[in-house]
Design an enzyme around this catalytic site. Structure first.
Site, PDB file in Angstrom:
ATOM      1  CB  SER A 176      -1.090   0.125   1.320  1.00 56.01           C
ATOM      2  OG  SER A 176      -1.424   1.237   1.522  1.00 56.01           O
ATOM      3  CE1 TYR A 189      -4.542  -2.287   4.979  1.00 50.53           C
ATOM      4  CE2 TYR A 189      -3.488  -0.255   4.600  1.00 50.53           C
ATOM      5  CZ  TYR A 189      -4.137  -1.257   4.159  1.00 50.53           C
ATOM      6  OH  TYR A 189      -4.159  -1.211   2.749  1.00 50.53           O
TER       7      TYR A 189
HETATM    8  P1  NAD Z   1     -11.302  -6.260  -0.429  1.00 48.00           P
HETATM    9  O1  NAD Z   1     -12.175  -6.233   0.457  1.00 48.00           O
HETATM   10  O2  NAD Z   1     -12.109  -6.368  -1.880  1.00 48.00           O
HETATM   11  O3  NAD Z   1     -10.214  -7.357  -0.588  1.00 48.00           O
HETATM   12  C1  NAD Z   1      -9.638  -7.932   0.459  1.00 48.00           C
HETATM   13  C2  NAD Z   1     -10.038  -9.387   0.824  1.00 48.00           C
HETATM   14  O4  NAD Z   1      -9.545 -10.027   1.793  1.00 48.00           O
HETATM   15  C3  NAD Z   1     -11.308  -9.688   0.969  1.00 48.00           C
HETATM   16  O5  NAD Z   1     -12.060  -9.722  -0.189  1.00 48.00           O
HETATM   17  C4  NAD Z   1     -11.526 -10.898   2.215  1.00 48.00           C
HETATM   18  O6  NAD Z   1     -12.139 -11.790   1.557  1.00 48.00           O
HETATM   19  C5  NAD Z   1     -10.130 -11.280   2.191  1.00 48.00           C
HETATM   20  N1  NAD Z   1      -9.603 -11.498   3.590  1.00 48.00           N
HETATM   21  C6  NAD Z   1      -9.723 -10.422   4.547  1.00 48.00           C
HETATM   22  N2  NAD Z   1      -9.350 -11.193   5.579  1.00 48.00           N
HETATM   23  C7  NAD Z   1      -9.363 -12.606   5.408  1.00 48.00           C
HETATM   24  C8  NAD Z   1      -9.078 -13.770   6.204  1.00 48.00           C
HETATM   25  N3  NAD Z   1      -8.623 -13.801   7.542  1.00 48.00           N
HETATM   26  N4  NAD Z   1      -8.880 -14.978   5.416  1.00 48.00           N
HETATM   27  C9  NAD Z   1      -9.161 -15.278   4.068  1.00 48.00           C
HETATM   28  N5  NAD Z   1      -9.515 -13.916   3.385  1.00 48.00           N
HETATM   29  C10 NAD Z   1      -9.530 -12.831   4.020  1.00 48.00           C
HETATM   30  O7  NAD Z   1     -10.430  -4.895  -0.681  1.00 48.00           O
HETATM   31  P2  NAD Z   1      -9.193  -4.531  -1.474  1.00 48.00           P
HETATM   32  O8  NAD Z   1      -9.215  -2.779  -1.294  1.00 48.00           O
HETATM   33  O9  NAD Z   1      -9.405  -5.025  -2.947  1.00 48.00           O
HETATM   34  O10 NAD Z   1      -7.879  -5.158  -0.760  1.00 48.00           O
HETATM   35  C11 NAD Z   1      -7.095  -5.832  -1.457  1.00 48.00           C
HETATM   36  C12 NAD Z   1      -5.534  -5.586  -1.179  1.00 48.00           C
HETATM   37  O11 NAD Z   1      -5.199  -4.298  -1.638  1.00 48.00           O
HETATM   38  C13 NAD Z   1      -5.451  -5.544   0.473  1.00 48.00           C
HETATM   39  O12 NAD Z   1      -4.040  -6.078   0.459  1.00 48.00           O
HETATM   40  C14 NAD Z   1      -5.261  -4.005   0.690  1.00 48.00           C
HETATM   41  O13 NAD Z   1      -4.280  -3.825   1.818  1.00 48.00           O
HETATM   42  C15 NAD Z   1      -4.794  -3.359  -0.512  1.00 48.00           C
HETATM   43  N6  NAD Z   1      -5.053  -2.147  -0.682  1.00 48.00           N
HETATM   44  C16 NAD Z   1      -6.079  -1.463  -0.955  1.00 48.00           C
HETATM   45  C17 NAD Z   1      -6.224  -0.130  -1.043  1.00 48.00           C
HETATM   46  C18 NAD Z   1      -7.711   0.631  -1.449  1.00 48.00           C
HETATM   47  O14 NAD Z   1      -7.766   1.654  -1.539  1.00 48.00           O
HETATM   48  N7  NAD Z   1      -8.772  -0.247  -1.621  1.00 48.00           N
HETATM   49  C19 NAD Z   1      -5.267   0.860  -1.056  1.00 48.00           C
HETATM   50  C20 NAD Z   1      -3.959   0.130  -0.780  1.00 48.00           C
HETATM   51  C21 NAD Z   1      -3.733  -1.098  -0.625  1.00 48.00           C
END
Ligand code: NAD
Ligand code: MG
Length: 282
Positions: A176, A189
């Protein structure tokens, strides 16, 4: 006086659901044309049911890969992702369970290998976040949960998958922008995301001689269920970067394709910053 939310009562305890998002995120651009960059490959994606993981999954499928997806309990989102992958003419294996449990991680990898015989691209991507503006509010329970979810499974899954990876295969870790510039409301986080950068760099040098490349993506604000589930106010989400907008998953997925396939053959230990123009080192 209003009672402050305590950790277990936070709404983000429940995963966000993509099918309830308004507006709906764009997962892949209609005009994205696959060119067989991952033909015959198998990709294993944690958190592939929604958001960035779903986008990586659908792009990989358009490039010819079969997909195994691990998710916590968002069955409806996962089913929709499976349908999108099948629409691309590829197969999708759904694996529901808790990545905090190493035993489950081993079983998930085993299921993928028994279905598709191999793993060629591993995407470590699942995460949670619990915003807190003051350090004192980050309880030990929250701290443990954040680290146990966001970084430990990157070790568990990679350890389990490694015996199946061969020369030319790739690992992609989702970090991130917060790893690079910190975050005043996501200190725990952001720390896990920093650990993911160090893990990626360490693993890239460990695996270079096996010709397995390890890279990462460091997204900025991307419109996904994680955002809706965890932030109270989303109307100006992403407005504070140079492009003054949040990104769509469709703007992130192609970077996973690049890092997964031969196009990035001389790149390892690196991160692609998809963040609307925020300049960060590394
Ligand atoms: P999202 O909620 O769509 O995806 C995260 C997924 O992680 C969830 O769908 C869930 O099923 C899974 N998950 C969480 N805890 C779990 C567990 N204990 N066991 C199994 N599965 C689990 O959100 P996203 O934004 O697509 O996130 C994906 C990645 O992107 C993450 O690593 C997040 O930190 C990173 N990220 C997102 C953003 C943003 O703005 N969306 C920014 C920076 C980084
Ligand atoms: Mg989800």
């Amino acid at each position: 006086m209003k009672k402050p939310k305590t950790f277990p009562e936070q709404k983000q305890e429940l995963p966000g659901n993509e099918h309830k998002m308004n507006p709906e995120p764009e997962i892949i651009r209609e005009n994205y044309t696959g060119s067989g960059k991952l033909l015959g490959k198998t990709a294993f994606i944690t958190g592939g049911d929604s958001g960035i993981g779903r986008s990586a999954a659908v792009h990989f499928a358009r490039e010819g890969a079969n997909i195994a997806i691990v998710y916590l309990k968002e069955d409806k989102d996962a089913k929709l992702t499976k349908e999108m992958i099948e629409k691309e003419g590829q197969q999708c294996l759904l694996i529901s369970g808790d990545l905090k449990d190493e035993k489950f991680c081993k079983e998930a990898v085993k299921k993928c290998v028994s279905t598709f015989k191999t793993i060629n691209v591993l995407v470590n991507n699942a995460a949670i976040q619990f915003p807190q503006n003051e350090l004192e509010k980050i309880t030990a329970a929250q701290l443990h949960k954040t680290f146990e979810t966001n970084i430990y499974p990157y070790f568990y899954i990679t350890k389990a998958a490694l015996p199946h990876l061969k020369e030319g295969d790739t690992i992609i870790n989702t970090s991130s922008v917060t790893a690079y510039r910190g975050s005043e409301h996501l200190a725990d986080y952001a720390s896990t995301k920093g650990a993911i950068v160090s893990f990626t760099r360490s693993l890239s040098s460990m695996l270079a001689k096996r010709k397995i490349r390890v890279n990462g993506v460091a997204p900025g604000p991307i419109w996904t269920p994680l955002i809706v589930a965890t932030f109270d106010k989303v109307s100006d989400f992403g407005k504070d970067n140079p492009m003054e907008r949040a990104g769509q998953p469709s703007e992130v997925g192609p970077a996973y394709v690049f890092l997964a396939c031969e196009d990035s053959s001389y790149i390892t230990g690196q991160f692609i910053h998809i963040n609307g123009g925020e300049l960060v080192g590394g």
